[in-house]
Design a protein around this motif. Structure first.
Motif, PDB file in Angstrom:
ATOM      1  N   HIS A 257      24.563 -62.589  44.717  1.00  0.00           N
ATOM      2  CA  HIS A 257      24.283 -61.596  43.674  1.00  0.00           C
ATOM      3  C   HIS A 257      22.815 -61.214  43.795  1.00  0.00           C
ATOM      4  CE1 HIS A 257      23.383 -59.928  39.700  1.00  0.00           C
ATOM      5  NE2 HIS A 257      24.686 -59.648  39.621  1.00  0.00           N
ATOM      6  N   SER A 287      21.454 -53.650  41.182  1.00  0.00           N
ATOM      7  CA  SER A 287      21.703 -55.084  41.266  1.00  0.00           C
ATOM      8  C   SER A 287      23.211 -55.329  41.303  1.00  0.00           C
ATOM      9  CB  SER A 287      21.089 -55.789  40.064  1.00  0.00           C
ATOM     10  OG  SER A 287      19.684 -55.602  40.061  1.00  0.00           O
ATOM     11  N   GLY A 288      23.605 -56.497  41.780  1.00  0.00           N
ATOM     12  CA  GLY A 288      25.028 -56.821  41.795  1.00  0.00           C
ATOM     13  C   GLY A 288      25.434 -57.573  43.044  1.00  0.00           C
ATOM     14  N   ARG A 289      26.741 -57.646  43.250  1.00  0.00           N
ATOM     15  CA  ARG A 289      27.291 -58.384  44.387  1.00  0.00           C
ATOM     16  C   ARG A 289      26.772 -57.810  45.702  1.00  0.00           C
ATOM     17  NH1 ARG A 289      33.689 -58.327  45.782  1.00  0.00           N
ATOM     18  NH2 ARG A 289      33.644 -59.640  47.630  1.00  0.00           N
TER      19      ARG A 289
END
Length: 374
Positions: A257, A287-289
């Motif tokens: 992440h 932002s994120g996986r």
């Protein structure tokens, strides 16, 4: 004077030799090529690379005229080639089997197409002599295919394909029948011949090393679509997806992440493991996986904890692959994740500092990894 790099694809004024415009090819309900657009330039050595069934051979067969597109247009020198039969196209194809005539000599195999075109005898002799010299087959001219080696038969097929001076030569897995050492030598011969003749070569291969060695650009394909088209170095260093990173060369893929941090990202990937730092030209939409793709040769391995490393993780050597010039260490982290690190064998194997079950540190810079979304 410095030599100008060959990169017509970066020149907005350059006109492509071949254009695929929204080309689709269906076989019944199966879509082999899916709305594909591509430009290939004169004097390119272009590689179509992908696993079996990805559509690369179908693309080549459409260029050769053996298959018509179901939709879209294929242009050669600006002209739609759909109405032009295979034998009238300025295109030649060299098959994996070489398709040499066993009862004809090397000289007659090379001359075959020229004789069919009813060229004058003197012109045929001059052209065959030129092709024999180009492929270094002069002393084998009177032999038959069964009397020469596999590498020499490959060169006869190449000479025959080039004898009619096609604008475009298609090579379907041309080195597949050769052993590894001969294949490597022949790759450089192919590059040399392509450069001398100035003919545009399009090669179909599933061998990533071959594509990366010979091609000016590589198209990585999957399920009838182009995933990435770029120069070998950019495809290796800056893959645009996990699929390309994983297909080309050896790679570590770490899922995590990502959160924006200054001019890069901090990636959380496992409980109890430090966050990983990455600066990358690719960038994420937010932002994120994410997935970090890191080549094994960009990871340092040592028994001591590195000082001031942007990224450092600890693990135990689970396995070692000795490849002669390189050793690949498979290191198991505390969470069970295996990460590969590669080192050059500059010393004899008996002098190896690290061995199985050793506790080690892996480290890499913040620019070593590429951050990918899919």
């Amino acid at each position: 004077m410095a030599q100008t790099a060959f990169a017509p694809w970066d020149d907005p004024e350059a006109k492509p030799l071949i254009e695929f415009r929204h080309v689709t090819k269906r076989f019944g309900d199966f879509i082999a090529i899916d709305d594909l657009s591509l430009e290939i330039y004169e004097r390119e050595f272009f590689a179509l690379l992908g696993p079996s069934g990805c559509g690369k051979t179908t693309m080549m067969r459409m260029l050769a005229g053996f298959e018509p597109p179901s939709a879209g247009t294929i242009l050669l020198s600006g002209q739609d080639i759909a109405p032009v039969p295979p034998n009238k196209r300025a295109v030649n194809m060299m098959f994996q089997s070489y398709a040499l005539f066993p009862h004809l000599t090397v000289w007659d195999n090379i001359a075959f197409g020229l004789k069919r075109d009813k060229l004058p005898k003197e012109a045929i002799e001059a052209r065959v002599a030129e092709m024999l010299k180009l492929t270094r087959l002069e002393k084998f001219a009177r032999r038959k295919p069964h009397q020469i080696s596999g590498g020499q038969r490959q060169r006869v097929a190449l000479a025959r394909s080039l004898a009619k001076a096609p604008k475009l030569l298609l090579l379907d897995e041309p080195l597949g029948a050769l052993d590894k050492k001969l294949r490597q030598d022949t790759q450089f011969e192919l590059m040399d011949i392509q450069e001398k003749t100035g003919t545009t070569f399009v090669i179909v291969t599933h061998d990533q090393e071959e594509a990366m060695t010979v091609a000016s650009r590589v198209a990585v394909m999957d399920e009838g679509r182009l995933i990435q088209v770029d120069t070998p170095d950019r495809i290796y260093e800056y893959p645009n997806s996990v699929y390309v990173a994983d297909f080309i060369g050896d790679v570590n893929i770490i899922e995590g992440h990502a959160e924006k941090s200054g001019d890069g990202y901090e990636v959380t990937f496992a409980e109890g493991q430090p966050k990983l730092r990455a600066k990358t030209a690719n960038g994420l939409r937010g932002s994120g996986r994410c997935y970090l793709a890191i080549r094994p040769e960009k990871i340092a391995i040592s028994s001591q904890e590195p000082q001031d490393a942007a990224n450092a993780v600890r693990g135990v050597i689970d396995d070692i692959a000795y490849l002669g010039n390189l050793s690949t260490y498979y290191v198991r982290l505390d969470n069970g994740k295996i990460i590969k690190a590669q080192t050059a064998n500059t010393r004899r194997i008996a002098k190896r500092d690290l061995t199985w079950e050793d506790s080690v540190w892996l480290s890499w810079t913040d620019t070593a990894a590429v951050v990918l979304e899919n």
